[in-house]
Design an enzyme around this catalytic site. Structure first.
Site, PDB file in Angstrom:
ATOM      1  N   LYS A 170      62.591 -57.357  12.934  1.00  0.00           N
ATOM      2  CA  LYS A 170      61.380 -56.768  13.410  1.00  0.00           C
ATOM      3  C   LYS A 170      60.915 -54.980  12.012  1.00  0.00           C
ATOM      4  CE  LYS A 170      63.028 -52.464  14.987  1.00  0.00           C
ATOM      5  NZ  LYS A 170      63.907 -51.841  16.538  1.00  0.00           N
TER       6      LYS A 170
ATOM      7  N   ASP B  21      60.185 -54.811  19.736  1.00  0.00           N
ATOM      8  CA  ASP B  21      60.908 -54.052  20.064  1.00  0.00           C
ATOM      9  C   ASP B  21      61.323 -54.167  21.616  1.00  0.00           C
ATOM     10  OD1 ASP B  21      59.109 -52.484  21.621  1.00  0.00           O
ATOM     11  OD2 ASP B  21      59.588 -51.032  20.046  1.00  0.00           O
TER      12      ASP B  21
END
Length: 280
Positions: free
Chosen positions: A188, A207
């Site tokens: 991420k 997320d």
């Protein structure tokens, strides 16, 4: 949305007639029902009048190739998100790749606003990877204390900075493989840096907001972030990856919130199998 809420999506599945509603409250700066099954999106139960402009499409029970219909619905979701959040962007303040890497590491379990307050002074004290690599751990912990999990984050920042200095000549690497090899950097964080600092998206940021919203929209049945990303990458055009992630995150923060989503205010309502109430 958590795994326990999976059945809620099934209970909310329905076929609707789709029109594009001009919704002034959502056009600001800031339907096909799809059954969740195995794979990115489940079997589709209804279809669209293909070829019609996106703003005038009707979703009905006419038969059509499910794969073609799936693409139509995803296109509609992408289009509506773009209209709802035309200026969505990365909310972390940064001026170079190193600053964005640091800010993204600090953003875990924190808010962008709080991180931005912390990094104002932090970037003056540690402007480069060399400076951060030589930081005293206790002083760094104190400097980032307000972002939470400060001990782990300090270790990650110092470790990543040392690796950048020793293995990359002080420059933040530009590939996914090299970024995720840095201490404290996962996929991420690497996606955030590549897409926003280097303008080189190789994936989609996933997320907690993207995880929840993608599930409610029927874009994935997965719960693992990497598999969710793979599902999204197969469906979303590559040119949309960066903007799509920003819009999904903003949507999760403003309307598609965890406990009480504001479905009645949402322009995605009619293309969302997880909607809990009709569009007002």
């Amino acid at each position: 949305m958590g795994v326990s809420e999976g059945s809620a999506i099934g209970n909310c599945l329905r076929t609707q007639i789709l029109h594009s509603h001009p919704h002034p409250a959502l056009v600001q700066d800031d339907g096909t029902a799809s059954v969740i099954g195995s794979g990115a999106v489940g079997e589709t139960r209804s279809t669209a009048t293909l070829g019609a402009p996106a703003s005038r499409r009707r979703w009905n029970r006419a038969r059509i190739d499910p794969m073609e219909l799936r693409a139509e619905r995803v296109e509609e979701i992408v289009s509506r998100l773009r209209r709802m959040y035309p200026k969505a962007k990365c909310r972390l303040d940064f001026e170079n790749p190193f600053e964005l890497l640091v800010a993204t590491i600090l953003s875990a379990q924190s808010t962008d606003a709080r991180v931005n307050l912390v990094t104002k002074d932090l970037f003056r004290r540690y402007p480069t990877a060399e400076a951060m690599a030589a930081a005293d751990s206790r002083e760094l912990e104190q400097a980032i204390h307000a972002t939470g999990f400060f001990r782990n984050k300090a270790r990650s920042l110092i470790g990543a900075s040392q690796a950048i200095v020793e293995e990359h000549g002080g420059e933040v690497p530009r590939t996914m493989e090299e970024l995720v090899a840095l201490p404290g950097v996962g996929r991420k964080t690497a996606n955030v840096v590549l897409a926003n600092a280097f303008r080189k998206p190789v994936g989609i940021v996933v997320d907690t907001h993207v995880t929840r919203v993608a599930a409610r929209l029927g874009l994935t049945a997965e719960t693992d972030a990497v598999r969710i990303e793979q599902d999204l990458m197969r469906q979303i055009p590559k040119k949309e990856w960066t903007g799509f992630a920003h819009r999904m995150i903003l949507h999760g923060r403003t309307l598609c919130i965890a406990r009480r989503p504001k479905c009645g205010e949402c322009l995605l309502n009619e293309v969302c199998p997880g909607a809990r109430e009709p569009l007002e």
